[in-house]
Design an enzyme around this catalytic site. Structure first.
Site, PDB file in Angstrom:
ATOM      1  N   ARG A  64       0.820  -1.223   0.000  1.00 16.33           N
ATOM      2  CA  ARG A  64       0.000   0.000   0.000  1.00 16.33           C
ATOM      3  C   ARG A  64       0.848   1.266   0.000  1.00 16.33           C
ATOM      4  NH1 ARG A  64      -4.872  -1.112   4.098  1.00 16.33           N
ATOM      5  NH2 ARG A  64      -5.715   0.770   3.105  1.00 16.33           N
TER       6      ARG A  64
ATOM      7  N   GLN B  21      -7.292   8.452   7.321  1.00 17.62           N
ATOM      8  CA  GLN B  21      -6.002   8.000   7.845  1.00 17.62           C
ATOM      9  C   GLN B  21      -4.955   9.099   7.678  1.00 17.62           C
ATOM     10  OE1 GLN B  21      -5.272   4.338   5.732  1.00 17.62           O
ATOM     11  NE2 GLN B  21      -6.790   3.216   6.936  1.00 17.62           N
TER      12      GLN B  21
ATOM     13  N   ASP C  87     -15.690   1.395   2.979  1.00 17.55           N
ATOM     14  CA  ASP C  87     -15.432  -0.006   3.331  1.00 17.55           C
ATOM     15  C   ASP C  87     -16.631  -0.916   3.028  1.00 17.55           C
ATOM     16  OD1 ASP C  87     -12.910   0.712   4.150  1.00 17.55           O
ATOM     17  OD2 ASP C  87     -13.422   0.824   6.269  1.00 17.55           O
TER      18      ASP C  87
ATOM     19  N   ARG D 228     -10.010  -3.759  -4.348  1.00 18.48           N
ATOM     20  CA  ARG D 228     -11.412  -4.155  -4.158  1.00 18.48           C
ATOM     21  C   ARG D 228     -12.311  -3.835  -5.351  1.00 18.48           C
ATOM     22  NH1 ARG D 228     -11.848  -2.488   2.193  1.00 18.48           N
ATOM     23  NH2 ARG D 228     -10.698  -4.284   2.976  1.00 18.48           N
TER      24      ARG D 228
HETATM   25  C1  S3P Z   1     -10.132   4.329   8.328  1.00 24.52           C
HETATM   26  C2  S3P Z   1     -10.261   5.093   7.211  1.00 24.52           C
HETATM   27  C3  S3P Z   1     -10.556   4.557   5.875  1.00 24.52           C
HETATM   28  C4  S3P Z   1     -11.043   3.117   5.924  1.00 24.52           C
HETATM   29  C5  S3P Z   1     -10.264   2.284   6.885  1.00 24.52           C
HETATM   30  C6  S3P Z   1     -10.318   2.868   8.291  1.00 24.52           C
HETATM   31  C7  S3P Z   1      -9.835   4.987   9.622  1.00 24.52           C
HETATM   32  O1  S3P Z   1      -9.384   4.613   5.087  1.00 24.52           O
HETATM   33  O2  S3P Z   1     -11.017   2.541   4.642  1.00 24.52           O
HETATM   34  O3  S3P Z   1     -10.774   0.963   6.918  1.00 24.52           O
HETATM   35  O4  S3P Z   1     -10.045   4.372  10.686  1.00 24.52           O
HETATM   36  O5  S3P Z   1      -9.388   6.148   9.595  1.00 24.52           O
HETATM   37  P1  S3P Z   1      -8.960   5.973   4.342  1.00 24.52           P
HETATM   38  O6  S3P Z   1      -8.975   7.013   5.352  1.00 24.52           O
HETATM   39  O7  S3P Z   1      -7.588   5.755   3.801  1.00 24.52           O
HETATM   40  O8  S3P Z   1      -9.981   6.150   3.255  1.00 24.52           O
END
Ligand code: S3P
Length: 442
Positions: A125, A171, A321, A352
């Site tokens: 990733r 994230q 998700d 996905r």
């Molecule tokens: C998450 C943010 C999402 C999600 C992941 C959990 C988080 O990712 O897909 O399963 O807890 O901040 P992205 O922020 O990269 O979209």
């Protein structure tokens, strides 16, 4: 125990009340924020899964003490940037992108080298998205091709930044907010919409943060170097886990389900909004607030006349998700559904969006690509399967395993689905709860 399941019959009608495990996003955030709070924080209903184990192991390597009691976890926080890092420290984030990206922000003030590693899927990733802002803060990052393993060397003189987060990734936004805690002054972020648990938690635990929300962007300001006290949290159920059971019920006959105590924060409920637009019988009942989050019980009934959807891209981050579950529902809905602007979907634990095409083709649903980021799904409300299907999930993506299980239990056919152990990352109780509702596995 074999690492696959076999399903050769649909689930019989059911009428049940269930709970699902604690929210993964909130569980990881609690662990990381508690690690640098002052004093002992407690969490009830913390998700017990591999991603959370990796989170607990990581903070323990930073010198933080953790206690597991019968019905809660306790973390003895050390204050901001007060970790006790040994030489050659390696943190293993396992399968968790959220942990890997958020912890980089947390340890950005540490002036010892720390290595972050992950499993095969996580090592594929992209980390450029967090490396760029971290370098702007003045953090040193060593990496080949912006992938794990990454070596980070922070310092005590992190400078605050202004940053435009234009992916719509919680994230990335959270990594910046956590790094901002180590920085001198105020960090200002303009962020494309994404889940806002970090902002809500910051506010609730007394970290000075300003938030202005507009239709397209959120504007966030974080004051750095501000200590905060320990806190208690009762983690609500995870809507991403609940969604598998929502779709199971919708696509089964004459069934009803109540899923209790789910976090229905607006930045997470895209799937509910889409399913309701598609005619689904879903209600949120017993709504309440907790620690700035919205909670509810979800009431869902089997629905016969599902209709297609032209999914507005503004929903994507609110259902990121759950997209594949929406594809599955679209497959048995009347009409042609359209989903676009889904580049991010191919950057998850596995590709996905590609999986979506592959699985729908396998079950005989016509699809069309929309450029490299979208899918048109030609729904078939009469779809009934009687063939044999085998799913090899070589990057062991937990959500692919669970999606195929729901497809098998609702559409028929004889399925062999490999890599059952993948559910350990996010939802180890998935199969047990299915059995409680009446699912049969061979
Ligand atoms: C998450 C943010 C999402 C999600 C992941 C959990 C988080 O990712 O897909 O399963 O807890 O901040 P992205 O922020 O990269 O979209």
């Amino acid at each position: 125990m074999p690492n696959h399941i076999k399903i050769d019959s649909r689930i019989k009608k059911f009428n049940k009340k269930i709970t699902v495990s604690g929210d993964k996003s909130l569980s990881i955030r609690w662990v990381l924020l508690a690690s640098q709070a002052i004093g002992k924080s407690k969490a009830y209903n913390l998700l017990e899964s591999e991603d959370i184990k990796s989170s607990l192991n990581s903070i323990s390597k930073l010198g933080v003490k953790i206690l597991k009691k019968k019905n809660y976890y306790e973390i003895n926080g050390l204050g901001i940037n007060n970790f006790n890092v040994k030489k050659n420290c390696v943190l293993n984030a396992g399968n968790s992108g959220t942990l890997a990206r958020l912890i980089l922000g947390i340890i950005s003030g540490t002036n010892k080298k720390i290595k972050i590693i992950g499993d095969k899927s996580l090592s594929k990733r992209d980390f450029k998205r967090v490396i760029k802002p971290l370098r702007a803060f003045g953090v040193k990052i060593f990496t080949k091709k912006n992938n794990l393993p990454i070596i980070i060397k922070g310092n005590n003189f992190i400078r605050s930044i202004r940053y435009f987060e234009n992916i719509g990734s919680a994230q990335v936004k959270s990594c910046i907010m956590l790094c901002a805690l180590n920085a001198e002054g105020i960090t200002k972020i303009k962020a494309k919409k994404s889940r806002d648990h970090t902002e809500i938690l910051f506010k609730k635990i007394g970290i000075p943060v300003k938030i202005k929300k507009t239709a397209k962007f959120d504007y966030i300001e974080v004051v750095g170097k501000h200590e905060y006290n320990s806190f208690e949290y009762r983690i609500p159920g995870d809507i991403s886990s609940a969604s598998f059971f929502i779709v199971l019920t919708l696509l089964s006959k004459n069934s009803k389900l109540i899923i209790k105590n789910i976090n229905v924060n607006n930045s997470r409920t895209g799937i509910i909004d889409c399913l309701i637009k598609m005619n689904s019988k879903i209600k949120l009942i017993n709504r309440r607030n907790y620690m700035g989050e919205k909670l509810a019980d979800i009431y869902v009934k089997s629905t016969k006349n599902l209709k297609s959807i032209n999914c507005p891209p503004s929903i994507n981050s609110r259902a990121i998700d759950e997209m594949l579950l929406l594809f599955l529902v679209a497959s048995v809905s009347k009409g042609v559904s359209k989903f676009t602007n889904l580049e991010e979907l191919n950057k998850k634990e596995s590709k996905r969006l590609d999986w979506g095409f592959k699985i729908l083709k396998m079950i005989g649903i016509k699809t069309k690509k929309i450029s490299n980021h979208g899918i048109k799904i030609y729904g078939n409300p009469e779809l009934k399967l009687d063939k044999k299907f085998e799913i090899m999930n070589y990057l062991k993506d937990h959500r692919i395993f669970m999606l195929c299980t729901i497809a098998a239990l609702t559409l028929g056919g004889k399925w062999k689905i490999h890599d059952k152990n993948s559910i350990k990352t996010s939802f180890p109780l998935f199969i047990n709860i299915l059995k409680k509702i009446g699912a049969k596995f061979n």
